[in-house]
Design an enzyme around this catalytic site. Structure first.
Site, PDB file in Angstrom:
ATOM      1  N   ASP A  10     -18.670  -1.155  13.675  1.00  0.00           N
ATOM      2  CA  ASP A  10     -17.493  -1.218  13.323  1.00  0.00           C
ATOM      3  C   ASP A  10     -16.591  -2.411  13.207  1.00  0.00           C
ATOM      4  O   ASP A  10     -17.028  -3.374  13.978  1.00  0.00           O
ATOM      5  CB  ASP A  10     -16.710  -0.308  14.388  1.00  0.00           C
ATOM      6  N   ASP A  12     -12.543  -3.109  12.789  1.00  0.00           N
ATOM      7  CA  ASP A  12     -11.017  -3.224  13.473  1.00  0.00           C
ATOM      8  C   ASP A  12     -11.223  -2.899  14.824  1.00  0.00           C
ATOM      9  O   ASP A  12     -11.537  -1.675  15.176  1.00  0.00           O
ATOM     10  CB  ASP A  12     -10.096  -2.476  12.676  1.00  0.00           C
TER      11      ASP A  12
HETATM   12  C1  XBP Z   1      -9.534   0.803  11.428  1.00  0.00           C
HETATM   13  C2  XBP Z   1      -8.537   1.506  10.380  1.00  0.00           C
HETATM   14  C3  XBP Z   1      -8.279   0.469   9.211  1.00  0.00           C
HETATM   15  C4  XBP Z   1      -7.214  -0.587   9.499  1.00  0.00           C
HETATM   16  C5  XBP Z   1      -6.338  -1.007   8.136  1.00  0.00           C
HETATM   17  O1  XBP Z   1     -10.778   0.533  10.771  1.00  0.00           O
HETATM   18  O2  XBP Z   1      -8.124   2.552  10.570  1.00  0.00           O
HETATM   19  O3  XBP Z   1      -7.602   1.672   8.351  1.00  0.00           O
HETATM   20  O4  XBP Z   1      -6.206  -0.171  10.341  1.00  0.00           O
HETATM   21  O5  XBP Z   1      -7.372  -1.018   7.070  1.00  0.00           O
HETATM   22  P1  XBP Z   1     -12.024   0.598  11.479  1.00  0.00           P
HETATM   23  P2  XBP Z   1      -6.917  -0.846   5.523  1.00  0.00           P
HETATM   24  O6  XBP Z   1     -13.311   1.556  10.981  1.00  0.00           O
HETATM   25  O7  XBP Z   1     -12.729  -0.999  11.194  1.00  0.00           O
HETATM   26  O8  XBP Z   1     -11.914   0.475  12.918  1.00  0.00           O
HETATM   27  O9  XBP Z   1      -5.305  -1.071   5.609  1.00  0.00           O
HETATM   28  O10 XBP Z   1      -7.473  -1.949   4.789  1.00  0.00           O
HETATM   29  O11 XBP Z   1      -7.160   0.741   5.154  1.00  0.00           O
HETATM   30 MG    MG Z   2     -12.282   0.353  15.265  1.00  0.00          MG
END
Ligand code: XBP
Ligand code: MG
Length: 232
Positions: A10, A12
């Site tokens: 993953d 973020d």
């Molecule tokens: C977490 C998310 C993402 C970010 C924002 O992603 O929910 O939506 O908060 O991204 P991850 P965008 O699966 O990497 O933990 O604004 O580009 O949608």
């Molecule tokens: Mg995440």
């Protein structure tokens, strides 16, 4: 030692504590669009239950969403976020670099399954790793019909790599990510990030406070009797 054939990361909250940078960029984009909105940390923690930036804006706007240019606000948010990634202080979470270096040393294949936008991901990989070559496939928000907790990001990563779920390990920080990995049948190493408390971790294979809590070899090593949840 019996390692997974691939680790699917993953992004973020897992590779780095990026959500604070997203939050600040959302607020700056709202101000630029003359919206009287401010997402403080407590509110953002709640809003993260909605995955995807555009989806999060629409959810917050509720019935007002029709009168708001969600695409323009989101594009500005992402531009500001990427500016921070390119120019600001950016650090990986502790232990992530070591885990990736260890995996590369063992010829474990690497991939990404994220709900974030592709440009956000490549900016981060460029800044942190000098490019994305170490990751053989990048599944991003644009590539799926349903974002996490739907398993599609993971099933697509498996399909692109030609691997079965039981050959892989997912690395996640959030409840929606854990649910997505578990629904795809992939063992999940979970380390909740600053913005994500995970009340029920029973679907995870292993839970650590930080990826640096254990040496990489021990983070990945199976213990006897773990076959059901961690088949590799
Ligand atoms: C977490 C998310 C993402 C970010 C924002 O992603 O929910 O939506 O908060 O991204 P991850 P965008 O699966 O990497 O933990 O604004 O580009 O949608
Ligand atoms: Mg995440």
């Amino acid at each position: 030692m019996d390692w997974p054939k691939a680790i699917i990361f993953d992004v973020d909250g897992t590779l780095a504590e990026t959500e604070e940078w997203h939050r600040q960029a959302f607020n700056a984009a709202f101000a630029a669009h003359r919206l009287d909105w401010h997402w403080d940390r407590a509110l953002y923690r709640e809003l993260l239950k909605v995955t995807g930036g555009k989806e999060r804006i629409r959810h917050f706007a509720g019935p007002e969403a029709g009168g708001i240019n969600v695409a323009a606000i989101h594009a500005m948010k992402n531009a500001l976020y990427r500016k921070h990634i390119a120019e600001g202080p950016v650090e990986l979470r502790e232990g992530v670099r070591e885990l990736i270096d260890f995996a590369r040393g063992q010829d474990i294949r690497l991939a990404v399954a994220t709900t974030t936008s592709r440009g956000n991901l490549t900016s981060l990989l460029d800044r942190a790793f000098g490019g994305s070559e170490w990751f053989e496939t990048l599944v991003c928000g644009e590539d799926v019909r349903a974002k996490k907790p739907d398993p599609e990001a993971y099933t697509l990563a498996l399909e692109r790599m030609g691997l079965a779920a039981q050959d892989c390990l997912a690395v996640e920080d959030s409840r929606s990510g854990l649910e997505a990995a578990a629904a795809a049948g992939i063992a999940c190493l979970l380390s909740p990030s600053d913005y994500c408390e995970v009340a029920d971790t029973s679907a995870a294979w292993r839970v650590v406070g930080a990826f640096s809590d254990l040496p990489s070899a021990r983070l990945l090593a199976r213990e006897t009797g773990e076959r059901e949840i961690c088949p590799y």
